[in-house]
Design an enzyme around this catalytic site. Structure first.
Site, PDB file in Angstrom:
ATOM      1  N   GLU A 270       0.819  -1.206   0.000  1.00 43.13           N
ATOM      2  CA  GLU A 270       0.000   0.000   0.000  1.00 43.13           C
ATOM      3  C   GLU A 270       0.859   1.265   0.000  1.00 43.13           C
ATOM      4  O   GLU A 270       0.673   2.183   0.799  1.00 43.13           O
ATOM      5  CB  GLU A 270      -0.969  -0.016   1.189  1.00 43.13           C
ATOM      6  CG  GLU A 270      -1.913  -1.213   1.143  1.00 43.13           C
ATOM      7  CD  GLU A 270      -2.911  -1.289   2.290  1.00 43.13           C
ATOM      8  OE1 GLU A 270      -2.634  -0.727   3.354  1.00 43.13           O
ATOM      9  OE2 GLU A 270      -3.962  -1.912   2.094  1.00 43.13           O
ATOM     10  N   ASP A 349      -8.377  -9.009   4.157  1.00 43.34           N
ATOM     11  CA  ASP A 349      -8.148  -7.909   5.082  1.00 43.34           C
ATOM     12  C   ASP A 349      -9.247  -7.824   6.144  1.00 43.34           C
ATOM     13  O   ASP A 349     -10.085  -6.926   6.078  1.00 43.34           O
ATOM     14  CB  ASP A 349      -8.084  -6.596   4.281  1.00 43.34           C
ATOM     15  CG  ASP A 349      -7.525  -5.456   5.094  1.00 43.34           C
ATOM     16  OD1 ASP A 349      -6.982  -5.727   6.184  1.00 43.34           O
ATOM     17  OD2 ASP A 349      -7.615  -4.302   4.650  1.00 43.34           O
ATOM     18  N   GLU A 377     -12.569  -2.272  12.078  1.00 44.07           N
ATOM     19  CA  GLU A 377     -12.518  -1.578  10.786  1.00 44.07           C
ATOM     20  C   GLU A 377     -13.629  -2.028   9.836  1.00 44.07           C
ATOM     21  O   GLU A 377     -14.321  -1.196   9.249  1.00 44.07           O
ATOM     22  CB  GLU A 377     -11.150  -1.796  10.135  1.00 44.07           C
ATOM     23  CG  GLU A 377     -11.059  -1.188   8.753  1.00 44.07           C
ATOM     24  CD  GLU A 377      -9.692  -1.371   8.098  1.00 44.07           C
ATOM     25  OE1 GLU A 377      -8.799  -1.965   8.717  1.00 44.07           O
ATOM     26  OE2 GLU A 377      -9.532  -0.902   6.953  1.00 44.07           O
TER      27      GLU A 377
HETATM   28  C1  GCV Z   1      -2.443   0.385   8.594  1.00 44.39           C
HETATM   29  C2  GCV Z   1      -5.895  -2.128   5.518  1.00 44.39           C
HETATM   30  C3  GCV Z   1      -6.332  -0.895   6.247  1.00 44.39           C
HETATM   31  C4  GCV Z   1      -5.184   0.088   6.390  1.00 44.39           C
HETATM   32  C5  GCV Z   1      -4.036  -0.629   7.116  1.00 44.39           C
HETATM   33  C6  GCV Z   1      -3.652  -1.856   6.299  1.00 44.39           C
HETATM   34  C7  GCV Z   1      -2.569  -2.664   6.984  1.00 44.39           C
HETATM   35  O1  GCV Z   1      -5.626  -1.840   4.185  1.00 44.39           O
HETATM   36  O2  GCV Z   1      -7.417  -0.310   5.596  1.00 44.39           O
HETATM   37  O3  GCV Z   1      -5.634   1.180   7.145  1.00 44.39           O
HETATM   38  O4  GCV Z   1      -2.928   0.215   7.281  1.00 44.39           O
HETATM   39  O5  GCV Z   1      -4.783  -2.678   6.147  1.00 44.39           O
HETATM   40  O6  GCV Z   1      -2.919  -3.621   7.659  1.00 44.39           O
HETATM   41  O7  GCV Z   1      -1.398  -2.345   6.849  1.00 44.39           O
END
Ligand code: GCV
Length: 662
Positions: A270, A349, A377
């Protein structure tokens, strides 16, 4: 607010409890084989005093020949304890100082649950060597995926240390947490400075608070710190300048932060930098850092959440679900002894329903840690109630078939499968500086439950509530019954009104709360769920993306066919016609309609049941949860109507019960 503090004490509130003959044990305490001046022993004694005074009105005095004897035992391993009551004498035996602290919390838990200590007999050894909470706190005070206020560690690019920090450490130790990562894995610029002179002093001070409670201190690391801090134009793990810079930096870090356990790294994910940029492997990156922390007994926890978020979802062969395994499996056995790979529970995720990551146990020669998400989340943002412990139990109990007799995820991460010691479990935490720490007061059951489960994976989701409810809400049997019923059913209810049968997402992009059927943020074509007028779901069998083949047998075959695939995961593994008949005798489309109506009705039932507790639970807690249920119902209704409408329009098949679908 509890006492004079502006934040709740949660399960450590230590309000007056039924005496049940427990008071006598706390009048005098005999400490044998432990040094009362030791920082962890001192914390145990302080806690004993706080608990005994608050719950029983007794102030313990140190002496000999007391009714409570706390003694070091060579027979017990580090962090272990045994609590025994015999003939009017209570004994806490412990393998070391941390074991003593946990033993004290065990005894206080009994008192808090209003259980008699007479005849108690329990011996506990933690199942997982490392039991951590990961904060995704940023230095400006914001929290990535935080749903309960701002950070209590950071404010305006600075570190905060106050009374709440100590209460936080107490809460963590009371549930057996022995490691905490305080900053977000997405390390923004200000957090890069945590390993510089600008912050060393305060970081060390903060870490000392944790040391008092036997908790190791960890930081998330910016993999490209050589560029951002070191003035080197590379982060190539094989570049001599990079290697030398990290060695020097780690020497400095461990000298300046005495309670430092090591670092957590998110690389090549990411938008984060990583070894892939230099054509190197994840093992090259992790091992380079591991070598730099090795002289100080440090560990590198390296996350396996590595995938291409720019995947083109119109290409039916590329599959995000495959990425973790594909990126890490070839290097099994190549990682240094002080590297632990931290693996999210599912291949995607933290969705409400996912299969277990095939990397867990798939790796046979590499230290592994499971990562789960207590922060809600994708499970309701601590607005909707969703007790996650039943899900965590399913994950831990899953048979990977990696090794006969020791093949569950719990076996792998405890070290039982491979006989390794650098293993464990991590969770993304759900706390913030809200007065009640977790936004929805009921979400504290997850905060508590994860720690207890990490310590003792054999505990059931129900047993954990039998502890948490009387300690945190009330020991009135009627209250216990209602709260337990809500919490134990809440995950399935949430699943019913959101995304069906393992398909995942359908959630508002980026924010991840509220329904948006086509809304997966990394797929601008709205095709990730593969819904068309005939059916939906992703074919991950050997005729599709081949993801099912990443598992050992018999899991691979079970997932591969529509008939043998566990139905709750059907749409994760298969593209299924709307007219396909499920084991319940319902068609897929009817299942979608029914479960969404049911989910909403169940949520409504929870809200009503909670209303019935007015006057029976703390007024503030009552109001907080009631307000959350109001928002949950709105959310559940939106989900129900949007999902049902979407699939009615796609399929053209009406609800056989003739309910209104817009
Ligand atoms: C901390 C997902 C979440 C992100 C998070 C990522 C991760 O994509 O939406 O906020 O980043 O996971 O676990 O690194």
């Amino acid at each position: 607010m509890d006492g004079k503090k502006a934040w709740k004490q949660l399960w450590l509130a230590y309000g007056k409890k039924k005496e049940l003959g427990n008071g006598k044990y706390f009048e005098n305490v005999w400490l044998k084989g432990f040094d009362a001046e030791d920082r962890v022993v001192n914390s145990a004694l302080q806690e004993l005093k706080l608990g005994a005074e608050g719950m029983l009105g007794v102030t313990p005095q140190l002496g000999t020949e007391a009714m409570l004897c706390m003694e070091k035992s060579e027979k017990l391993s580090p962090e272990s304890y045994s609590v025994q009551e015999n003939g009017g004498k209570l004994q806490i035996l412990a393998g070391d100082e941390k074991g003593l602290l946990y033993g004290v919390f065990h005894v206080l838990r009994q008192v808090s649950m209003e259980k008699s200590l007479t005849g108690i007999s329990a011996t506990c050894t933690p199942d997982n060597p490392l039991r951590t909470y990961n904060h995704w706190d940023n230095m400006d005070g914001s929290i990535e995926r935080g749903y309960s206020g701002k950070s209590f560690f950071f404010e305006n690019d600075d570190i905060v240390i106050n009374d709440r920090t100590r209460d936080y450490a107490r809460l963590m130790a009371s549930i057996g947490i022995n490691g905490v990562v305080i900053n977000n894995v997405n390390v923004k610029q200000a957090a890069t400075w945590l390993i510089t002179d600008r912050f060393f002093e305060k970081v060390a001070q903060l870490s000392e608070v944790f040391a008092d409670y036997g908790i190791k201190f960890f930081l998330s690391l910016n993999y490209a710190a050589t560029i951002e801090l070191g003035g080197i134009d590379s982060a190539d793990p094989l570049d001599e300048r990079v290697i030398a810079w990290w060695k020097e930096k780690m020497k400095e870090c461990f000298a300046k932060i005495p309670n430092l356990g090591g670092f957590l790294v998110k690389a090549d994910s990411e938008g984060r930098p990583g070894p892939f940029t230099y054509g190197r492997t994840q093992a090259d990156g992790a091992n380079m850092l591991a070598e730099a922390v090795r002289p100080y007994g440090g560990i590198i926890i390296w996350r396996c959440f590595v995938y291409n978020c720019r995947q083109d979802w119109r290409d039916y062969k590329t599959d995000r679900a495959r990425a973790g395994y594909d990126n890490f499996i070839q290097m099994d056995g190549d990682y240094a002894e002080n590297v632990i790979l931290q693996i999210k529970n599912g291949p995607m995720d933290f969705q409400i329903r996912e299969p277990i990551s095939p990397l867990l146990g798939g790796l046979q020669k590499t230290n592994q840690m499971l990562e789960v998400q207590v922060a809600q989340e994708y499970t309701g943002h601590q607005i909707d109630v969703c007790y996650l412990i039943p899900m965590f139990k399913e994950i831990l109990d899953f048979h990977t078939y990696c090794k006969p007799g020791a093949d569950t995820v719990a076996d792998v991460i405890s070290g039982r499968t491979m006989g390794n010691k650098n293993t464990g479990i991590a969770a993304v935490i759900n706390t913030g500086n809200d007065e009640n720490w977790t936004g929805n007061y009921l979400a504290a059951a997850n905060l508590y439950g994860y720690g207890r489960l990490a310590f003792q994976t054999s505990l059931s989701a129900e047993e954990i509530l039998d502890e948490w409810i009387p300690m945190s809400i009330s020991s009135d049997p009627e209250v216990i019954k209602v709260v337990k019923d809500i919490l134990l059913r809440s995950r399935e209810t949430y699943e019913k009104y959101t995304s069906p049968l393992g398909i995942g997402w359908m959630v508002t992009p980026h924010d991840h709360y509220g329904c948006s059927v086509d809304g997966y943020e990394y797929d601008r074509w709205g095709t990730y769920h593969r819904a068309d007028h005939l059916g939906m779901g992703v074919d991950r069998s050997d005729k599709g993306t081949g993801y099912a083949q990443q598992y050992y047998e018999p899991n691979a075959s079970a997932y591969n066919s529509m008939e043998s695939c566990p139905e709750e995961l059907l749409l994760f593994f298969h593209h299924v016609p709307y007219t396909y008949v499920l084991k319940t005798g319902k068609t897929l489309i009817q299942h979608i309609y029914d479960s969404h109506f049911e989910g909403y009705d169940e949520a409504e039932g929870f809200a009503k049941a909670w209303d019935g507790l007015e006057g029976k639970v703390d007024a503030q807690v009552f109001a907080n949860v009631k307000e959350r249920f109001g928002r949950q119902l709105y959310n559940a209704r939106e989900w129900r109507d949007q999902v049902n409408t979407y699939f009615y329009r796609k399929s053209g098949i009406p609800d056989e019960k003739g309910r209104t679908i817009y």
